[in-house]
Design an enzyme around this catalytic site. Structure first.
Site, PDB file in Angstrom:
ATOM      1  CG  ASP A 166      24.006  -5.787  27.705  1.00 55.66           C
ATOM      2  OD1 ASP A 166      24.608  -6.637  28.369  1.00 55.66           O
ATOM      3  OD2 ASP A 166      22.793  -5.881  27.422  1.00 55.66           O
ATOM      4  CD  GLU A 196      22.844 -11.662  30.104  1.00 55.98           C
ATOM      5  OE1 GLU A 196      22.141 -11.256  31.038  1.00 55.98           O
ATOM      6  OE2 GLU A 196      22.796 -11.152  28.950  1.00 55.98           O
ATOM      7  CD  GLU A 197      22.278  -9.508  26.012  1.00 55.61           C
ATOM      8  OE1 GLU A 197      21.068  -9.541  26.278  1.00 55.61           O
ATOM      9  OE2 GLU A 197      23.027  -8.589  26.376  1.00 55.61           O
TER      10      GLU A 197
END
Ligand code: CO
Ligand code: ZN
Length: 331
Positions: A166, A196-197
């Site tokens: 991921d 994104e995280e």
């Protein structure tokens, strides 16, 4: 199945790249795509934008370069390190893991004595880099430094297992798509996003700047195929997943149907994904400017946000094939 570049996969998942410091993966990808693109640049936030020019519609493809991590908050007198999370870090998954810092310092995550496992929270955990004092620890680690899970990637004939799948698997697929795509009229922006995280931050600015006609993100999704899993109609190895929704977006019918029709036409297996939590880059992109029709092609993954995220090679292969078919048609 496609002949996948396993060496590149291993390199890309093993490259240190927590949210906010994605420069190493960005450099690696840049090196890899040189010669396949018309334009390659980083924007102010750090997103890597790789453009394959065309006369047709502007298509934004997004995959995030960042990974979750642990950020140093405090070093005690004995050299033990306390930390906070960068992105979705679970205490259960983090306990007893190996971690690695940007400078190569390796540590293990220990835990205070607990009366019950229910008391296991992130503030009960600490990182032990083997230092005997605060001064010794400070020679290698500073407040604000970030480490990531550290574990050798495993690739057997069927699956891949590693931290950072991921979403390095999304980046990997996009590189393979760019390299393999032949005739296309579309104006394709391969955007390798940052942060994104911590809330799809890079996708927000890239979506605004590029102002695409349509967007597709590539990211992992959960499965419902392990013992007593939360019911979910996604299984490892049964094809890439066409996202219908997650907590960040309802995928646009145009994009969803484009994927489904193309998969049917070319007999590529696919699954339909309703994810009852989480989000991804398309969540940010579809709300930029006056809105962008957006969708997501997902890689079914077990054990997301652990050091042993597991994805099927055939799903990766089929996702790449399907994406190429979609992009070679005029959108
Ligand atoms: Co994630
Ligand atoms: Zn992700």
């Amino acid at each position: 199945m496609r002949d996948l570049n396993i060496d590149l996969f291993k390199k890309i998942v093993s490259t240190y790249s927590p949210a906010g410091n994605e420069v190493r993966v960005s450099k690696l990808i840049k090196e890899e795509v040189k010669g396949y693109a018309d334009e390659i640049y980083n924007d102010a936030l750090g997103n890597l934008i790789v453009r394959k020019k065309g006369e047709g519609k502007k298509v934004l493809l997004a995959g995030h370069m960042d990974q979750i991590g642990l950020m140093v908050t405090y070093i005690d007198d004995k050299g033990f390190i306390r930390f906070t999370n960068v992105g979705g870090i679970s205490p259960v998954v983090t306990h007893s893991q190996r971690v690695i810092f940007e400078n190569g310092t390796v540590g293990v995550v220990g835990c205070e004595k607990l009366d019950s496992l229910k008391d296991l929270t992130l503030d009960k955990l600490f990182i032990d880099i083997g230092a005997s004092s605060k001064a010794e620890a400070e020679e290698r680690v500073s407040i604000g430094d970030v480490c990531v899970y550290y574990s050798e990637p495993i690739v057997d004939g069927k699956n891949i297992i590693s931290p950072a799948i991921d979403d390095r698997i999304g980046c990997f697929a996009m590189i393979e798509i760019l390299k393999s795509i032949k005739n296309t009229k579309n104006d394709i922006y391969f955007v390798f996003t940052v942060q994104e995280e911590v809330g799809t931050r890079g996708a927000k600015t890239a979506g605004y700047a590029i102002h695409p006609d349509i967007a597709i993100s590539f990211d992992v999704t959960a499965t419902g195929d392990t013992p007593k899993a939360r019911p979910m109609a996604i299984k490892l190895g049964h094809g890439p997943a066409v996202k219908i929704k997650d907590n960040s977006l309802l995928c646009h019918p145009t994009v969803k149907n484009l994927m489904i029709e193309s998969a049917k036409k070319h007999s590529i297996p696919y699954q339909l994904e309703v994810l009852e939590f989480g989000g991804t880059d398309s969540g940010a992109i579809h709300l930029t400017r006056s809105g962008v029709p957006s969708g997501v092609l997902s890689f079914p993954s077990r054990y997301i946000h652990s050091n042993c995220e597991m994805v099927s090679l055939s799903d990766v292969s089929n996702a790449i094939d399907l994406s190429i078919k979609i992009l070679e048609e005029e959108i």
